[in-house]
Each structure stands twice: as structure tokens, then as C-alpha cells.
Design an enzyme around this catalytic site. Structure first.
Site, PDB file in Angstrom:
ATOM      1  CG  ASP A 551      17.875  -8.023 -10.228  1.00  0.00           C
ATOM      2  OD1 ASP A 551      18.625  -8.919  -9.851  1.00  0.00           O
ATOM      3  OD2 ASP A 551      16.663  -7.978  -9.950  1.00  0.00           O
ATOM      4  CG  ASN A 559      11.388 -18.722 -11.573  1.00  0.00           C
ATOM      5  OD1 ASN A 559      11.280 -19.019 -12.759  1.00  0.00           O
ATOM      6  ND2 ASN A 559      12.537 -18.402 -11.029  1.00  0.00           N
ATOM      7  CG  ASP A 568      15.117 -21.882 -17.064  1.00  0.00           C
ATOM      8  OD1 ASP A 568      15.548 -21.157 -16.159  1.00  0.00           O
ATOM      9  OD2 ASP A 568      15.121 -23.128 -17.003  1.00  0.00           O
ATOM     10  CD  GLU A 594      17.033 -12.821  -9.942  1.00  0.00           C
ATOM     11  OE1 GLU A 594      16.504 -12.393  -8.906  1.00  0.00           O
ATOM     12  OE2 GLU A 594      17.529 -13.952 -10.039  1.00  0.00           O
TER      13      GLU A 594
END
Length: 716
Positions: A551, A559, A568, A594
């Protein structure tokens, strides 16, 4: 009749009637320079008689002034809905004997808007119903009715219904109010502005900022048509935020400067509040938190000066976010406690759960665990009523991190498990639509290629049907011309074989596309499930092989600070580094968001540990280069296990094996992230005993039922 005389008559309409509070007359400012506030030294006027006289003298000017007056009433109703609704109720009673359609329509529209924004559903629906009844005589009344319903549903967080009514209102306003010549003398572009602004917010929440910017530009044009400085200031500052997100910094600065100029023309100060709130949003988007907080504090000061307790509460909500981000939990809690009573008073269902959630996080950081958990649960219940599942998942992950940070690992695991189950539900609900979304994405990106593929498939199917028909004809003619029929048969068999081959290739291509994650190119969860399920069918009930679950640490922060495009790019780079680590026969997939999952059928023990630590270092030891040339550090938390688990060779079905490794991953996150947790053994001698240990992973680790090895990346 001059405009000055018309203004004086309209000012008389604002004078208290039948017991209205005298203080309310002060909000009706002179609409033109040199005009004093009418009515302050005059006897109370009969509003119905004054309106009749105004209609006879100059209906166009009268209606324009009446719409301005209604706009000021609506602004007052944002903070004092009861006062304004009582005022409008008395007007309705005065109009009952001889109502004027134009006057009644403005009264009902204003009454419905004030009630909707205060969450008074019965009053708002009644006003919308009366407007609908007027639609046969004034078609814009239907647009006003839809506008009121849209604002009510938005206030009560009925998102889909609000969008439907907003689109209905937008289309109706466009039919009767667009262009230089209005088809109805009742058009007021402020109502139209409300629905376009609502659609703008919807597009922005969905991440479609290009569409949001287009809609906000429309809203600004509507505000300009009525020369409303407050709406222009609000809209231009919102446009500046969108321009920033669309990477047009110069346009953003220009729009914010224009917004400030318009805000200074608004004597109420409310426009400047909206500009300051968007200034704070813009500063936060630029990662300038030192600039965001002063803008919000100035907005709070102005809101107090103008007496807008509701705007003050909304600003305090934003301030609580800033305080939490800065680690100032006590100040965040103080802001929440000041805002919550106001939000409850106005039934503000959109902002209330956010405030409860922020308050819960602040209390947990301050050690008030019981009350903090209660606040978090109250927020989750409100979001559940609105079916806001994505927001619930994000909130559960945030609360899990906060609980882990104060050492409440058991509660943190519970919140993490709830978030995981909710993510599973969301995935299950959307699984049937995944293939359609992939086809749509490939159609957009590859365009003609996919279209030609579909056309070839249709041609092949048509050819197959034609082949069958031809085959029947050939056999019928075989007795007459056997040699010719045999030749035709050979040709048709070849065509059929070729067509079947092409069809199988097309089907294989579509299957591959449906089993790949379109962003990273790795296998997706669907392919992974099918592959593991097939292997388990071959090998029996027990899953065999190694699992590594990873993870990305603090992905939400990436973000928030750098934008979703950078997020991304990080996921794509992680996928490429994982693919470089795995061997032939291994399977790497994007498990969701993620998270990534590796399956190594042949690796267990030290070999599996070596691969896991290699992956951990491959991600964390080299910075990630962003598309704009910058570099950021990215780390991963991971858990790994080889099945069956030693020393007893205990097995699990593959789904429960993944769940066990998932619990190990969360332990890695709770221990500080950027590390690997290896599940090296268990004293469980049966599948059931191992399942029970997995259900209470932390306790099983502490009492030795699970043997765990923790390796930080620096020690790998």
C-alpha cells in the site's frame, strides 16, 4: 414615470407591514445614487396598492426593482429564515383578494428559495407547487419551481434528485429567458444563476473541472446580465480556483483580482466573505497553508460584523480543517464547537457530518477517546443516510490513522476493517459496469480502432450466418452437381474456419482488455480473483504460494499536495517497478486504489522474504520523477506470507489467505509505515484456528499464535 419615482414606490413596499420588525426596513438600500431610503419618515404603505400603481406606471422598471428587493430578502433569509418567511406569509394574505401574477410569482419564488436553503421541506414544496400552478400563465414559473426543488434537495443532500431538478430548471430558463429579448417579462437571472452554480459544484465534486469551469463561466455571464456585484465576486473567485486546477495560473490571478474589485462594491460585505473563502481554497491548493488560514480568519471577522452566523459556521468548518492539518487539535475542536449548533439549527446535512468528523479527530488527538469515537460514529451515520459511501470510506481511513497514532490499535483495526468491507461492497456493486467503462475508455482513447474491431465482429457473425445458409444450399445441389458442390464446400469451409479464428482472436482481445487495469497496465482484481480461484480448484481447498500485499504510504497526501495527475503518475511508476521485480509465472495486480498484490506460486520462506524486501527497497530507495521534472519520495507498507504456513502446514482458502495478509499490512501501517511485516508461522493446526487468529490479528500476534517478523526499509 422616472426610474427615481419607481424606486421610491418600491422602497415603500419594503417598509414594515402588519407588525414586521422595523429594523428590517434598513436592509432596503437606495437603488440609485442620490435616492434616500424611502419610508423612514413616511407612513406605512399598502404594498398591494403600491404595486398596482407601479404596474400601471412602468411595469418593466417595477418588476426589475421588485426582483432586486426579493434578492435582498433572500440574502437576509439565509441567516434569518423565520423573519423573512413570516414577512412573505403576510404578503400572501394581503394578495389573496386580488393577486397580481408578477407579484405573487416573485413572492413564491423568494419564499421557496429561503425555505429550501433553511431545509424547511414542507414550506419549500408548497411554494414550488404554487409556482407550478402558475406555469400555464407564466411558463418561467415552472423553471422557478424546479429551481426551488433543486435547492431543497441539495440542502438535504439528495444529490441525484437535486441534479435532475437543476437540469430541468436550466433547460426551462434557457427556453424563456435566453437571448437579448426575453419571452417572459418575469425572468430574473438570479434564479437561473442558482441552478447553474449547483451544476458547477456537481461537476467539480465529480472531478470534471473542465465542465465545472464552463458552467461557472455561464453563471458569471448571468450575474453580469443583472449587474449583481455580489454574485460576480463569488463566481469569479470560484472561477479562479478552477483555473488554478486547470494549470492556468495567470488567468487565475486575473479572475481573483476582478472578484476582489466586484466584492468591494457590495455594501453588505457578504461578497468579500465568499472571495476570502475561495482565496483560502486557492492558497490550500497551492500548498500555501500560511496564506489560507489568515484569509479564513478575516472572513470570520467580516461574517461576525455583518451578523451572518451561518456563513461564520461554514468558514469555521474550513478553519477546523486547516487547524487539523497544522496539528492544532485544540483550536480545531474550538472551531467545531462554535459551528455545530448553527449547522444543527439550519439542518445543514452537507456540512454537519464534516464538522462532527473533524471534531472527533480533534478529540482523539487530545486524548478524549470516548467522545471522539462517538462524534466519528455520528458523522458516519449521517453520511450513511445520504449513501455517501466514498466519503465514508475516506473518513474511516482517516479515523483509523488517528486512532493508530494515539495507540488504540484495536479501534484502528476495526475502522480499517470497516473501510475494507465498504470498499469491497463498492467494488462488488460496480463490477458489472467495469467492462462497459473499459470499453468506453478504449473507445475514447483508441477511437476508430475499437469501432473497426466491433464492425469486424459483426461482419464475422454475419458471415457465419451466411456460411450456414450457403452450406444448406450446397448440400441441396450436391445431387445435381457433386463436383461443383464439393469445390464450393471447400471454399466455404475455409471461409468459416478463417471467420471463427478471427472471432476467437477478437474475443481474446476483449477478455485481455477486461482483465487489465487501464491506468497501470497490471492485472486487475477481477483477473487476479479468477486466476487464484482456478488454481485453488486445481490444488484443492488450501491455497499454495506466496502473497505480498503493498500500500502506498500517505497517498491521499500526495493527491492533496501535488494533484491527482501526480498521484496517477506515482501509481504507474510503482507498477513499473513491481513488474521489474517479479519473475515469469508470478502475477502482479492493482488490487484497488493505491494497493498492489503479488502472487508467487513457487516462493516461500527466505526466498519470499528476499523478494518482499527487494520490492520494499525498489520503491523507497529511489525518488520518483514527476512529469514536470520534480522528484518526490514514495514509500510503501507491505505484508507477506507463504502458504501453507509452517510449522504445521496450515492452509487457508485463497480469499482468507489474502485477508490474513491484509491484516498484516494494516499492522505495518499502524507501526509507522515504510516497513514489511512477514507472517512466518502459526501454532494453529487447523484452518478454523487460523481463521480465528486472523479475525483478531493483533491479539494473535501478541500471544504468539502468529509469528511475525517486522523489517523497516532502512534495515532491509
Amino acid at each position: 414615470m422616472s426610474r427615481l419615482q419607481a424606486c421610491l414606490i418600491v422602497a415603500a413596499l419594503a417598509w414594515p407591514v402588519a407588525g414586521w420588525p422595523a429594523a428590517n426596513a434598513s436592509m432596503v438600500a437606495a437603488p440609485q445614487a442620490g435616492t434616500s431610503r424611502a419610508g423612514s419618515n413616511a407612513p406605512a404603505a399598502d404594498p398591494l396598492a403600491a404595486w398596482r400603481g407601479l404596474e400601471k406606471l412602468d411595469g418593466a422598471i417595477a418588476l426589475a426593482e421588485l426582483n432586486d428587493l426579493a434578492s435582498r430578502w433572500a440574502a437576509e433569509g439565509f441567516d434569518e429564515p423565520d423573519v423573512v418567511l413570516d414577512r412573505l406569509e403576510e404578503l400572501q394574505q394581503g394578495l389573496a383578494a386580488a393577486p397580481s401574477l408578477a407579484w405573487a410569482r416573485v413572492v413564491e419564488r423568494t419564499r421557496g428559495l429561503v425555505a429550501a436553503r433553511a431545509g424547511r421541506e414542507a414550506v419549500a414544496q408548497e411554494a414550488a407547487g404554487r409556482l407550478s400552478q402558475m406555469a400555464d400563465r407564466d411558463p418561467v414559473a415552472a423553471a422557478d419551481a424546479a429551481m426551488v426543488r433543486a435547492m431543497l434537495d441539495d440542502q438535504l443532500w439528495r444529490t441525484e434528485s437535486a441534479t435532475g431538478h437543476a437540469l430541468e430548471a436550466d433547460a426551462a430558463y434557457a427556453r424563456f429567458c435566453a437571448g437579448g429579448v426575453q419571452r417572459s417579462n418575469s425572468c430574473d437571472h438570479r434564479g437561473w444563476w442558482q441552478v447553474v452554480r449547483l451544476l458547477t459544484l456537481r461537476a467539480d465534486r465529480q472531478g470534471n473541472r473542465l465542465e465545472a469551469a464552463r458552467l461557472q463561466q455561464r453563471a458569471n455571464e448571468l450575474a453580469a446580465q443583472v449587474n449583481d456585484d455580489a454574485l460576480l465576486a463569488w463566481g469569479l473567485s470560484a472561477q479562479a480556483v478552477l483555473s488554478h486546477y486547470l494549470n492556468d495560473a495567470e488567468k487565475s490571478r486575473r479572475e481573483m483580482a476582478q472578484a476582489e474589485r466586484h466584492a468591494k462594491k457590495d455594501p453588505t460585505g457578504r461578497a468579500m466573505i465568499r472571495v476570502l473563502m475561495n482565496t483560502a481554497v486557492l492558497a490550500s491548493a497551492r500548498n500555501d497553508h500560511a496564506g489560507s488560514q489568515p484569509a479564513l480568519e478575516e472572513a470570520v471577522r467580516i461574517a461576525r460584523n455583518v451578523g451572518s452566523v451561518r456563513l461564520e459556521a461554514q468558514i469555521l468548518g474550513s478553519l477546523s480543517d486547516e487547524f487539523l492539518r497544522a496539528g492544532r487539535a485544540r483550536e480545531a475542536l474550538a472551531a467545531v464547537e462554535r459551528a455545530l449548533p448553527v449547522m444543527r439549527r439550519f439542518n445543514d446535512r452537507r456540512n454537519l457530518p464534516v464538522m462532527l468528523h473533524n471534531g472527533g479527530l480533534a478529540r482523539i488527538r487530545l486524548g478524549q477517546l470516548a467522545q471522539g469515537k462517538a462524534d466519528l460514529e455520528a458523522a458516519l451515520q449521517l453520511w450513511e443516510q445520504a449513501n455517501a459511501r466514498a466519503r465514508i470510506e475516506a473518513a474511516l481511513n482517516e479515523s483509523a490513522d488517528a486512532l493508530a497514532a494515539v495507540g488504540d490499535v484495536k479501534a484502528a483495526l476495526e475502522h480499517f476493517h470497516r473501510a475494507t468491507r465498504l470498499r469491497e461492497q463498492i467494488d462488488n456493486d460496480t463490477r458489472d459496469a467495469v467492462l462497459g467503462q473499459l470499453k468506453e475508455r478504449f473507445r475514447t482513447e483508441a477511437g476508430q480502432r475499437d469501432l473497426e474491431l466491433a464492425e469486424r465482429e459483426n461482419s464475422l457473425k454475419t458471415a457465419r450466418l451466411e456460411n450456414q445458409s450457403l452450406m444448406q444450399r450446397v448440400w441441396m445441389l450436391a445431387s445435381v452437381a457433386l463436383a461443383l458442390a464439393a469445390g464450393v464446400l471447400v471454399v466455404q469451409l475455409r471461409r468459416t474456419r478463417h471467420a471463427n479464428l478471427q472471432l476467437r482472436r477478437s474475443e481474446a482481445l476483449l477478455k485481455v482488455q477486461s482483465e487489465r487495469d487501464p491506468l497501470t497496465g497490471l492485472a486487475n482484481r477481477r483477473h487476479f480473483r479468477e486466476a487464484l480461484a482456478a488454481r485453488q480448484d486445481d490444488e484443492g481447498d488450501g491455497f499454495v504460494g506466496g502473497l505480498i500485499l503493498l500500500d502506498v504510504d500517505h497517498f491521499k497526501r500526495i493527491n492533496d499536495e501535488h494533484g491527482h495527475a501526480v498521484g496517477d503518475a506515482v501509481l504507474v511508476e510503482v507498477a513499473q517497478r513491481l513488474a521489474a521485480c517479479v519473475r515469469a509465472g508470478d502475477v502482479a495486480c492493482r488490487w484497488g486504489g493505491e494497493e498492489f498484490l503479488l502472487h508467487t506460486p513457487a516462493l516461500r520462506g527466505e526466498a519470499l522474504e528476499t523478494l518482499a524486501l527487494r520490492v520494499l527497497g525498489e520503491i523507497g530507495n529511489r525518488p520518483f520523477k514527476l512529469p514536470d521534472g520534480r522528484e518526490i519520495s514514495v514509500t510503501m507498507s507491505m505484508a507477506y506470507a507463504g502458504f501453507p504456513l509452517p510449522p504445521h502446514g496450515t492452509t487457508l482458502p485463497w480469499e482468507q489467505a489474502v485477508n490474513l495478509v491484509d491484516m498484516g499490512l494494516y499492522s505495518a501501517k499502524a507501526m509507522g509505515r515504510d516497513r514489511a511485516v512477514g507472517l512466518n508461522g502459526t501454532d494453529a493446526t487447523s484452518t478454523d484456528a487460523l481463521v480465528r487468529a486472523a479475525d483478531d490479528f493483533e491479539r494473535a500476534r501478541q500471544d504468539g499464535r502468529l509469528t511475525v517478523k517486522v523489517t523497516p526499509r532502512s534495515a532491509a
